[in-house]
Design an enzyme around this catalytic site. Sequence first.
Site, short mmCIF file in Angstrom:
data_model
loop_
_atom_site.label_atom_id
_atom_site.label_comp_id
_atom_site.label_asym_id
_atom_site.label_seq_id
_atom_site.Cartn_x
_atom_site.Cartn_y
_atom_site.Cartn_z
N HIS A 114 0.78 -1.32 -0.08
CA HIS A 114 -0.06 0.11 0.01
C HIS A 114 0.90 1.36 -0.06
O HIS A 114 1.91 1.07 0.56
CB HIS A 114 -1.01 -0.02 1.08
N GLU A 134 -5.27 1.76 2.05
CA GLU A 134 -5.20 0.53 2.97
C GLU A 134 -5.50 0.93 4.48
O GLU A 134 -6.02 0.24 5.29
CB GLU A 134 -3.61 0.09 2.93
N ASP A 145 17.30 -3.64 3.38
CA ASP A 145 18.09 -4.33 1.98
C ASP A 145 17.88 -5.89 1.97
O ASP A 145 17.44 -6.15 1.20
CB ASP A 145 19.34 -4.14 2.41
N1 DTR Z 1 -2.07 -2.87 9.50
C1 DTR Z 1 -0.73 -2.38 8.65
C2 DTR Z 1 0.31 -2.52 9.74
C3 DTR Z 1 0.35 -3.88 10.43
C4 DTR Z 1 0.08 -4.29 11.48
N2 DTR Z 1 0.33 -5.89 11.69
C5 DTR Z 1 0.70 -6.42 10.57
C6 DTR Z 1 1.05 -7.60 9.93
C7 DTR Z 1 1.13 -7.69 8.92
C8 DTR Z 1 1.15 -6.77 7.80
C9 DTR Z 1 1.13 -5.46 8.30
C10 DTR Z 1 0.61 -5.28 9.69
C11 DTR Z 1 -0.83 -0.97 8.65
O1 DTR Z 1 -1.08 -0.12 9.58
O2 DTR Z 1 -0.59 -0.40 7.45
ZN ZN Z 2 -0.33 1.61 8.83
ZN ZN Z 3 0.89 -0.41 6.31
#
Ligand code: DTR
Ligand code: ZN
Ligand code: ZN
Length: 437
Positions: free
Chosen positions: A123, A169, A300
């Site tokens: 995203h 997102e 990286d």
């Molecule tokens: N929700 C996503 C960040 C996030 C939090 N836990 C996970 C696990 C796997 C992928 C993403 C995430 C955000 O704030 O964009």
């Molecule tokens: Zn986020």
């Molecule tokens: Zn995120």
Amino acid sequence: MSSALQARLLTAALSAAALAAVALAVPTGQATAAQTLAAPDISVTNVKAHLTQLQSIATANSGNRAHGRAGYKASVDYVKAKLDAAGFTTTLQTFTSSGSTGYNVIADWPGGDTDNVIMAGAHLDSVTAGPGINDNGSGSAAILETALTVASSGYQPTKHLRFAWWGAEELGMIGSTYYVNNLSTANKAKIDGYLNFDMIGSPNPGYFVYDDDATIEAVFKDWFTAKGIATEIETEGDGRSDHAPFDDAGIPIGGLFSGADYIKTTAQAAKWGGTSGKAFDACYHASCDTSSNINDTALDNNSDAIANAIWTLSGTATTPPTGTSFENTTDVTIGDNSTAVESPITVTGVTGNAPTALAVAVDIKHTWRGDLVIDLVAPDSSTYRLKSSSSSDSADNVITTYTVNASTETANGTWKLRVQDVAAQDTGYIDSWKLTF
Ligand code: DTR
Ligand code: ZN
Ligand code: ZN
């Protein structure tokens, strides 16, 4: 221009008039075995350069890149311009959320079997509180540089490659859900795997691998094991990022994550370094999620793991294409910045239609190959784009094998390789090309 090339070009020019009477190429038997290519290294310097651009965009637009704000559309324009210049076929998919227009950037790499698609996504939007450089400039920049490396390396995978940068997102996976919901059942079935990358450069990083599809998970875990990096399965991410709508649609998913606001344990710090008792990313969804909120080593490693997964999951089949080949070795001069030229192959004796993985091997000698547009023209004049022009691809020669799903085409008849030089100064010629059914 070398005297040898001058001689070739003169020969080719003289024989150009004979092209009209070119008879069928003699079947040459089975093509040689093809191997899955190793992925190139992804330049973390280049990935960070994209992050610098995204930071500048946020700074110039009220400090964020959030859905519905100017900073998000500027981020979209940046990513799309890079992909267009590299020769991708890009689409801006629009949707509406919370009263604002949202944008998904979808980029297809021409070639590969479009009935078997490997997709990578991230995203591109941030929260309104900050620039979102780790969340999720990191994932966006890593797949952008991977896509640009696909182009610059001239990689021609067996499966079709598609990359996506999602909008909104942070509002609840709006953009990715819109994309999946607007896929036909048939098109959903063509996606062999969707790889999601949301937060992969956290300043106090962990190495988490999504534990959904076993094959995809193993590709990531094996790569990290070979690097001596321990991984953990991603347990708290289900439903929390853009892989969720793909998972709900029954599409195999995978991905990587370096951690958000959860706290790193002592045991995790022992294997990964960093600071126990602190969040993986203390600036999660905060104004301090800036260019300085990145661990370069994690960025990286994860970028290289992404490239390895893309090459491995889409790679050239290790089993040789079977069947009969037809080849044309007559040189055809390509006019500089001029009209298209064609080299024909007349196919006979092949029953029925062409295959879903028609191998098109080309050998084109040409400086600055970015000038070239290359198409396969079927006997009924249907055209298949093999390579688009690119203002940044300065490498010489196109010597590769494309895989085309030509299953709707009758095999027998005269096929043509159509090549056009669309930019001034560099010259070259079609040396040879071959079809393997
Ligand atoms: N929700 C996503 C960040 C996030 C939090 N836990 C996970 C696990 C796997 C992928 C993403 C995430 C955000 O704030 O964009
Ligand atoms: Zn986020
Ligand atoms: Zn995120």
